[in-house]
Every structure is written in structure tokens, then in C-alpha cells.
Design a protein around this motif. Structure first.
Motif, PDB file in Angstrom:
ATOM      1  N   UNK A 118       0.852  -1.184   0.000  1.00 55.23           N
ATOM      2  CA  UNK A 118       0.000   0.000   0.000  1.00 55.23           C
ATOM      3  C   UNK A 118       0.888   1.235   0.000  1.00 55.23           C
ATOM      4  N   UNK A 119       0.510   2.205  -0.806  1.00 55.38           N
ATOM      5  CA  UNK A 119       1.210   3.483  -0.857  1.00 55.38           C
ATOM      6  C   UNK A 119       0.299   4.571  -0.312  1.00 55.38           C
ATOM      7  N   UNK A 187      -2.451  -6.086   3.037  1.00 57.64           N
ATOM      8  CA  UNK A 187      -1.191  -5.955   2.300  1.00 57.64           C
ATOM      9  C   UNK A 187      -0.033  -6.418   3.170  1.00 57.64           C
ATOM     10  N   UNK A 188       1.049  -6.754   2.506  1.00 59.67           N
ATOM     11  CA  UNK A 188       2.264  -7.148   3.234  1.00 59.67           C
ATOM     12  C   UNK A 188       2.950  -5.916   3.821  1.00 59.67           C
ATOM     13  N   UNK A 189       3.127  -4.869   3.007  1.00 60.06           N
ATOM     14  CA  UNK A 189       3.904  -3.705   3.436  1.00 60.06           C
ATOM     15  C   UNK A 189       3.178  -2.413   3.096  1.00 60.06           C
ATOM     16  N   UNK A 190       3.106  -1.521   4.058  1.00 64.91           N
ATOM     17  CA  UNK A 190       2.595  -0.173   3.855  1.00 64.91           C
ATOM     18  C   UNK A 190       3.761   0.810   3.914  1.00 64.91           C
ATOM     19  N   UNK A 191       3.823   1.697   2.921  1.00 61.28           N
ATOM     20  CA  UNK A 191       4.757   2.816   2.968  1.00 61.28           C
ATOM     21  C   UNK A 191       3.956   4.047   3.371  1.00 61.28           C
ATOM     22  N   UNK A 223       4.561  -1.763   8.670  1.00 59.30           N
ATOM     23  CA  UNK A 223       4.488  -0.376   8.232  1.00 59.30           C
ATOM     24  C   UNK A 223       5.882   0.223   8.212  1.00 59.30           C
ATOM     25  N   UNK A 224       6.242   0.805   7.074  1.00 57.22           N
ATOM     26  CA  UNK A 224       7.512   1.504   6.927  1.00 57.22           C
ATOM     27  C   UNK A 224       7.197   2.985   6.707  1.00 57.22           C
TER      28      UNK A 224
END
Length: 271
Positions: A118-119, A187-191, A223-224
Motif C-alpha cells: 500500500x502506498x 497488504x504485506x507492506x505499507x509505505x 508499516x515503513x
């Protein structure tokens, strides 16, 4: 937001008629609005209609006047403190551009092939969208219109654009429809982007923006946070989350003594 503060100042037992007369004066209304924003950093126009006992048109006129005088910043649904990140998206996109690209280069290394990401909306996450690796079998979920425009032509990416009410300030969608659209996603990763950062966590500019960010955090396994060092010098009124909600901060610099979350420092490449 936290507890709603009452604008009414009681002098003994003020009647409803006295209260109405008090805020029928434009200077008194605007003073009350400024006090509320000074306390909370943000006020919703709908709340002012109720609390001041005036019409929506009157509130809009007051907010336009205050914004025109440089005392507040007009944002979607209300007004915010004038000293926070008030720069339009088109201007923000050219600020610290080398740092944002370096942060994006570092961030995309954390994209795992074959996963959904996710962006969040923002100028740094837009740089991430531009740098997503090809043939990585990615699914991308975003409410950012510029990111959607960048990714739409790419046949190698499954793109899920989340709509809602469009904000020209952030060039993104927000509101109840956006939150509903994200409800059953994962989602796996959120930016995650930020209006400002400090030792307590991540901050956003408006309640709509903050709620969207919180929903994105809830649907992500990790979350990054991405943001350049200037974000530590900016102020924003709405706390989105603490650092315990993030796995990593990718940035080009942090204040001395900052140890609240794992940090990956990105160095801009000299021109």
C-alpha cells in the motif's frame, strides 16, 4: 480528535439568547475560532456551525477571512494552524527532491516480489511508485491520484485505486468512502507518509488524512514510515500513530538522540 473543546465562555449563567448575541459579532466569532485552533491545531467547519450557532455560510466566510489574513490555513472540511506544513502538493514535490528520491531508492529495497503493498499519499511515496521494480508481480493499493497515474500504464502491476472525496491539497481521496474501500483489504507492506514527525510518532494535517493512514496501518502486516529530515521541524495537529506501529523509518536524517524506531538512513547521490 481528542475531546472536543467548547468555545463558549460562560460568564455566570449566560442564556442561549446572550450566547447567540455574543457570536453574532464577526470579531468575537473569529476570536473564538482562533482560540479553538490554537488549542487543537484544527477545527471542523461543521463543529463551528453547531458551537457558534451560526450558518455554514457564515462559518465559511469567517474561515476565508482568517485564511486570507494568514491567521489560519484552509484545509478540507475546516481550518488548521497556519504554521504547519501548508505548502501545496506541487510545491512540496520539488522540496528536498534529492532526499526524497534517495529515501524512495532505499524504501523499494523492502518491497517483496509477489506481495501486495500500500502506498500512502505524499510526494515521497510518489517517488516510490516511480521506482517500483518491474516483473515483481506486485499488487499496489493506493488512494493517491499521482501514484495511480504513474502506475496505471504498467501491465506488470495489479493496481487497486481507492476512491472517495478528492482533496486538491493532497491530490488524494479521503473520507468515509475511502475508509470503506479499504476495509476488507490486506497488504504485506505499507509505505506511510507523514506531515510531521517527532519522538512520539507520526502526525497528519486533517482528521480525514489521519483516519485514512490509521486504516492503512490496520490492513498492513508491517508499516515503513518514509519522510525526509525536514519533517522533524514541522508541526501538524493530528497524531496518527506512535512508533510502536512502525517497523522502520526510512529518512535522510533524525534529531540527536532519536531512538524510538529502527532507522535506515538514505544519502542523496550528489548531482
Amino acid at each position: 480528535m481528542a475531546e472536543k473543546r467548547q468555545l463558549m465562555v460562560h460568564h455566570g449563567h449566560m442564556s442561549d439568547m446572550e450566547a447567540s448575541l455574543r457570536y453574532s459579532s464577526a470579531p468575537h466569532r473569529r476570536e473564538a475560532i482562533l482560540r479553538r485552533i490554537e488549542l487543537d491545531g484544527y477545527v471542523a467547519a461543521a463543529d463551528l456551525v453547531t458551537e457558534l450557532g451560526v450558518s455554514p455560510n457564515t462559518v465559511r466566510r469567517d474561515l476565508r477571512r482568517l485564511a486570507g489574513d494568514g491567521l489560519v490555513r484552509a484545509v478540507h472540511g475546516g481550518a488548521a494552524a497556519a504554521d504547519m506544513a501548508a505548502t501545496p502538493f506541487t510545491d512540496r514535490s520539488v522540496q528536498a527532491s534529492a532526499a526524497k528520491r534517495a529515501i524512495a531508492v532505499a524504501a523499494v529495497r523492502h518491497v517483496e516480489p509477489g506481495t501486495a503493498i500500500a502506498l500512502d499519499s505524499g510526494t515521497t511515496t510518489l517517488e516510490i511508485a516511480k521506482l517500483l521494480p518491474s516483473r515483481a508481480n506486485l499488487t499496489v493499493i493506493t488512494h493517491s491520484l499521482p501514484a495511480i497515474a504513474v502506475l496505471a500504464p504498467r501491465p506488470d502491476i495489479t493496481l487497486i485505486g481507492v476512491g472517495g472525496q478528492y482533496s486538491r491539497d493532497t491530490r488524494s481521496f479521503g473520507g468515509p468512502e475511502t475508509l470503506a474501500g479499504l476495509e476488507h483489504m490486506s497488504v504485506r507492506t505499507l509505505f506511510l507518509a507523514a506531515t510531521s514527525l517527532d519522538g512520539t510518532g507520526v502526525y497528519g494535517a486533517t482528521p480525514y488524512e489521519a483516519e485514512t493512514k490509521r486504516r492503512l496501518i490496520a490492513l498492513a502486516r508491517r508499516t515503513i514510515v518514509v519522510g525526509d529530515a525536514r519533517k522533524f521541524a514541522l508541526n501538524a495537529p493530528i497524531r496518527v500513530c506512535g512508533w510502536d506501529a512502525a517497523e522502520l523509518l526510512v529518512t535522510d536524517g533524525v534529531p540527536p538522540g532519536f531512538k524510538d524506531v529502527a532507522v535506515e538512513l538514505a544519502s542523496p547521490t550528489p548531482a
